[in-house]
Design an enzyme around this catalytic site. Structure first.
Site, short mmCIF file in Angstrom:
data_model
loop_
_atom_site.label_atom_id
_atom_site.label_comp_id
_atom_site.label_asym_id
_atom_site.label_seq_id
_atom_site.Cartn_x
_atom_site.Cartn_y
_atom_site.Cartn_z
N TRP A 9 38.58 44.12 40.28
CA TRP A 9 39.17 43.27 39.25
C TRP A 9 38.74 43.71 37.86
O TRP A 9 39.49 43.55 36.89
CB TRP A 9 38.80 41.81 39.47
CG TRP A 9 39.42 40.91 38.46
CD1 TRP A 9 38.78 40.20 37.49
CD2 TRP A 9 40.82 40.63 38.27
NE1 TRP A 9 39.68 39.50 36.72
CE2 TRP A 9 40.94 39.76 37.19
CE3 TRP A 9 41.96 41.06 38.95
CZ2 TRP A 9 42.18 39.29 36.75
CZ3 TRP A 9 43.20 40.60 38.50
CH2 TRP A 9 43.29 39.72 37.41
N GLU A 46 47.30 40.09 40.24
CA GLU A 46 46.66 40.04 41.56
C GLU A 46 47.27 41.11 42.48
O GLU A 46 46.56 41.75 43.26
CB GLU A 46 46.83 38.66 42.19
CG GLU A 46 46.04 37.55 41.52
CD GLU A 46 44.53 37.68 41.69
OE1 GLU A 46 44.09 38.52 42.50
OE2 GLU A 46 43.80 36.95 41.00
N TYR A 105 35.20 36.18 31.45
CA TYR A 105 36.34 35.79 32.28
C TYR A 105 35.95 34.64 33.21
O TYR A 105 36.68 33.66 33.35
CB TYR A 105 36.81 36.99 33.09
CG TYR A 105 37.93 36.70 34.07
CD1 TYR A 105 39.21 36.41 33.62
CD2 TYR A 105 37.69 36.71 35.44
CE1 TYR A 105 40.24 36.13 34.52
CE2 TYR A 105 38.70 36.45 36.34
CZ TYR A 105 39.96 36.16 35.89
OH TYR A 105 40.97 35.88 36.78
#
Length: 245
Positions: A59, A51, A29
């Site tokens: 995350w 988000e 990522y």
């Protein structure tokens, strides 16, 4: 470690922050997505939505659930999500593949409708990019990476005025990092300078209060608490460490 900064030199010879140096999913990522410009409506809506779901979580959790989120929210097609009703909310609350938070699910549906309405003003992507600052941070260590800025505060207020929710200043700064509006890659990272945070490419919104307030050099304001004290560390910061970004 790379001398003097919070970077780890990988076996491939590339320097990355600690949060992206060990987990294969997070490393991929970081190397291929985080900080790359996102300028299309669906991509922007997806990033904004994820988000919001991440707030209070790592995350890594969101990234691993991303395929399920895409299935659950119709590929983050704003038109389709905006048409979701109470039955869809209950369906999503029963979907173990996503984060089953009613407030965030309902916010995503409401934000889809707000995204559709915003097309009359140029669209969500253009709106968000209009808050690009004149300067971007140049952090040497993860402790120097801010959690919000005058621009993220202004963007948060502007989106709320357009009917969006779950768009606090810290969440919006994380969005700005993720889509390349600001570059918080540590100086020395192999990704530093790869974002879209060079000279501003979109004109500021004419006559906007936020635009006039952001006319001078940006002053970056770290906030240890985040939105309502709930936001956990973001990628690029020691607070998300190996969890993300």
């Amino acid at each position: 470690m790379v001398a003097g900064v919070s970077l780890i030199l990988g076996l491939d010879g590339l320097a990355r922050p600690a949060w992206a140096a060990h987990d294969a999913l997070l490393q991929a990522y970081y190397d291929t997505e985080w900080g790359m410009p996102v300028r299309d409506e669906r991509g922007m809506f997806e990033r904004l939505s994820l988000e919001a779901f991440q707030s209070g979580l790592s995350w890594a959790t969101i990234l691993r659930k991303r395929p399920a989120f895409r299935d659950a929210f119709a590929g983050f097609d704003p038109d389709r999500v905006a048409a979701y009703g109470s039955a869809d909310v209950e369906r999503l609350m029963g979907d173990a593949g996503i984060v089953r938070n009613r407030r965030k699910i309902e916010a995503t549906i409401g934000n889809a409708a707000a995204t559709v309405q915003l097309r009359a003003e140029g669209g969500l992507a253009e709106f968000v990019w209009s808050f690009q600052p004149a300067r971007t941070p140049q952090p040497q260590t993860q402790a120097e990476v801010p959690t919000q800025s005058p621009e993220s505060i202004a963007l948060s207020k502007a989106l709320r005025s357009k009917g969006f929710s779950s768009v606090g200043p810290t969440t919006m700064f994380a969005l700005m990092e993720a889509i390349g509006i600001v570059d918080t890659h540590l100086v020395g990272s192999h990704r530093r300078g790869a974002s879209g945070s060079g000279p501003r490419r979109l004109r500021r919104r004419a006559g906007s209060r936020s635009g006039s307030r952001r006319a001078g050099p940006a002053r970056w304001t770290p906030s240890p608490r985040g939105d309502a004290g709930q936001k956990l560390p973001r990628p690029g910061q020691g607070r998300r460490s190996a969890q993300r970004r």
